[in-house]
Enzyme design. Structure first.
Site, PDB file in Angstrom:
ATOM      1  N   HIS A 166       2.107   4.809   4.089  1.00 36.69           N
ATOM      2  CA  HIS A 166       1.098   5.427   3.222  1.00 36.69           C
ATOM      3  C   HIS A 166       1.441   6.887   2.939  1.00 36.69           C
ATOM      4  O   HIS A 166       1.466   7.321   1.778  1.00 36.69           O
ATOM      5  CB  HIS A 166      -0.283   5.368   3.884  1.00 36.69           C
ATOM      6  CG  HIS A 166      -0.809   3.987   4.071  1.00 36.69           C
ATOM      7  ND1 HIS A 166      -1.795   3.689   4.984  1.00 36.69           N
ATOM      8  CD2 HIS A 166      -0.481   2.815   3.472  1.00 36.69           C
ATOM      9  CE1 HIS A 166      -2.060   2.397   4.936  1.00 36.69           C
ATOM     10  NE2 HIS A 166      -1.274   1.847   4.031  1.00 36.69           N
TER      11      HIS A 166
ATOM     12  N   SER B  89       0.800  -1.225   0.000  1.00 38.22           N
ATOM     13  CA  SER B  89       0.000   0.000   0.000  1.00 38.22           C
ATOM     14  C   SER B  89       0.832   1.274   0.000  1.00 38.22           C
ATOM     15  O   SER B  89       0.359   2.325  -0.449  1.00 38.22           O
ATOM     16  CB  SER B  89      -0.982   0.003   1.178  1.00 38.22           C
ATOM     17  OG  SER B  89      -0.307  -0.258   2.380  1.00 38.22           O
TER      18      SER B  89
END
Length: 202
Positions: free
Chosen positions: A178, A112
């Site tokens: 992230h 991610s």
């Protein structure tokens, strides 16, 4: 199981997050901060800088990331050479992994950080070179931005509750990866090196 228990008892970097919590609890956070960093990488296992991106905890985690990979990567692949595309993945993956490791220690995994790097990259290309035609729509940016923001709030609330002595829950979400991934992707997206050069056949 016994071997895993022995590994867990070995001294290793547990992250800035853990160091702060230990200091708040009156324990020796300085001892945690002085633990060895990048031990395996110093021994030559340089693939560890990127390998967390490949690993996933469960099938749903993998499927979620691969769906976003399919949506975002195909847009970038159509506009970059293979070498530049791989370079983009490696740079974002390594930097987001290192940032997450420094913050939380080695217990994290998933693609991610690179996904958010793709989002930041496409956003930057839409700003500096809108003629390249990246088709990602504003609702997608909004959805992912809200998701990361909510996960940050959840993690921050968890941190505060642990700091005051109430260990209610631990979301175990790699928010540093992230956020740093998105920032790195956005920065790289502003470099002319990653512009779309169409080669016409003669």
């Amino acid at each position: 199981m016994e071997e895993l228990s022995q590994i867990d008892k070995m001294p290793f970097w547990k992250g800035i997050y853990e160091s702060i919590l230990l200091k708040k609890g009156g324990e020796n956070g300085g001892e945690t901060a002085s633990l060895p960093l990048f031990e395996k990488i110093k021994q030559g296992q340089v693939w560890r800088l990127f390998s967390p991106c490949i690993l996933h905890k469960e099938l749903l985690h993998l499927v979620f990331n691969m769906l976003w990979l399919w949506l975002l990567a195909k847009q970038i692949e159509q506009r970059l050479s293979r070498l530049k595309f791989i370079l983009l993945i490696l740079i974002v993956g390594i930097i987001s992994n290192v940032a997450q490791y420094l913050m939380s220690g080695p217990y994290f995994l998933g693609f991610s950080g690179v996904i958010m790097g793709f989002v930041g990259f496409i956003w930057a290309r839409q700003q500096v070179a809108p003629w390249e035609g990246y088709p990602l729509q504003k609702p997608v940016f909004l959805f992912l931005g809200i998701y990361v923001f909510l996960m940050f709030i959840l993690s921050f609330f968890s941190f505060i509750t642990q700091a005051i002595g109430f260990n209610l829950f631990g979301p175990n979400i790699a928010n540093t990866a992230h956020i740093s991934g998105a920032i790195v992707g956005w920065i790289l997206g502003r470099f002319p090196f990653f512009s779309w050069r169409v080669h016409h056949e003669r």
